[in-house]
Design an enzyme around this catalytic site. Sequence first.
Site, PDB file in Angstrom:
ATOM      1  N   CYS A  70       0.836  -1.068   0.070  1.00 17.70           N
ATOM      2  CA  CYS A  70       0.073  -0.060  -0.119  1.00 17.70           C
ATOM      3  C   CYS A  70       0.730   1.338   0.090  1.00 17.70           C
ATOM      4  CB  CYS A  70      -0.910  -0.142   1.378  1.00 17.70           C
ATOM      5  SG  CYS A  70      -1.850   1.508   1.399  1.00 17.70           S
ATOM      6  N   CYS A 201      -0.246   3.550  -6.670  1.00 18.06           N
ATOM      7  CA  CYS A 201      -1.795   3.063  -5.648  1.00 18.06           C
ATOM      8  C   CYS A 201      -1.557   1.554  -5.966  1.00 18.06           C
ATOM      9  CB  CYS A 201      -2.834   3.699  -5.779  1.00 18.06           C
ATOM     10  SG  CYS A 201      -4.074   2.892  -4.977  1.00 18.06           S
TER      11      CYS A 201
HETATM   12  N1  DGL Z   1      -4.073   0.509  -2.167  1.00 20.12           N
HETATM   13  C1  DGL Z   1      -3.484   1.579  -1.417  1.00 20.12           C
HETATM   14  C2  DGL Z   1      -2.414   2.393  -1.986  1.00 20.12           C
HETATM   15  O1  DGL Z   1      -1.465   1.757  -2.516  1.00 20.12           O
HETATM   16  C3  DGL Z   1      -4.416   2.399  -0.531  1.00 20.12           C
HETATM   17  C4  DGL Z   1      -5.682   2.967  -1.145  1.00 20.12           C
HETATM   18  C5  DGL Z   1      -6.644   3.566  -0.316  1.00 20.12           C
HETATM   19  O2  DGL Z   1      -6.928   3.021   0.622  1.00 20.12           O
HETATM   20  O3  DGL Z   1      -6.856   4.815  -0.316  1.00 20.12           O
HETATM   21  O4  DGL Z   1      -2.116   3.482  -1.748  1.00 20.12           O
END
Ligand code: DGL
Length: 278
Positions: A70, A201
């Site tokens: 993440c 993301c």
């Molecule tokens: N998938 C996550 C990232 O890479 C978080 C997305 C979220 O929860 O806003 O930032």
Amino acid sequence: MSIGVFDSGIGGLSVHRALVSRLPEADFTYLADQAHAPYGGLSGERIVELTRAGAERLFDRGASLVVLACNTASAHALRRLQQTWLPDYREAIGRPVNLLGLIVPTIEAATGVAWAEEGASESADVVGVFSTPGTTASRVYEIETAKRAPNLRLVSQPCHDLARMIEAGATRESLRREIGEQVEALTLRIGRPPDRAILGCTHYELVADLFREALPPTTALIHQPGPTAEALARYLETHPEYEAGKSGERCFLTTGRPGEQNALAAAFWAAPLRFEAA
Ligand code: DGL
């Protein structure tokens, strides 16, 4: 012992899939913090707190390493937790544990410059980063890129709603529209399309084909899963004190509603995906 993989939701599956295929014998536990997703609009302090709680759950279940799959969690919490929480926690549980992120491997892939060759790139290209507002606000991509390739211009595009839409299983048509708007906004800000684009993301990797469609063929797409998997494999080789297990076990947990995940996640994973309650 196992490897823990942590994300706010289903986006981290994109990284998890690459980790599993790079280390097929290792045992993996994936934790989606869906009770608190999306992370993109939360404060830095809240993200640190939630990431610590998630990592602790995974360490409690026997993880030796936790990969923060993440960007938002890596941007706000990785350094903070490594410096302020992990030293005491390690001592308390009496075994080696660590957290790994995915931003540095991504930047190394985007710049072609590893830390050891700091500042070696002469490239004057423009790199676009699509990320959550939380990651954009942290400026982590700008800071880490400047250390390696100071001539590279980096422009971040905060995509306010995209991770939530993916998590909620939005239709391909609405995702195509949203991604088209974000690509157009970034192109306008740069004055031309970026030379390289980072999907900053992990949720966006699930719709990488829609980004590819919206960007011109001259823009190279930088994907995070491959470089992150290579970084984990290298880390395990050079740090034998961290055990990854050998049974090829896969466990999927959520702090949200257990059961089947949405069609987008299942299609991406290429099989139905059931999450158990964490
Ligand atoms: N998938 C996550 C990232 O890479 C978080 C997305 C979220 O929860 O806003 O930032």
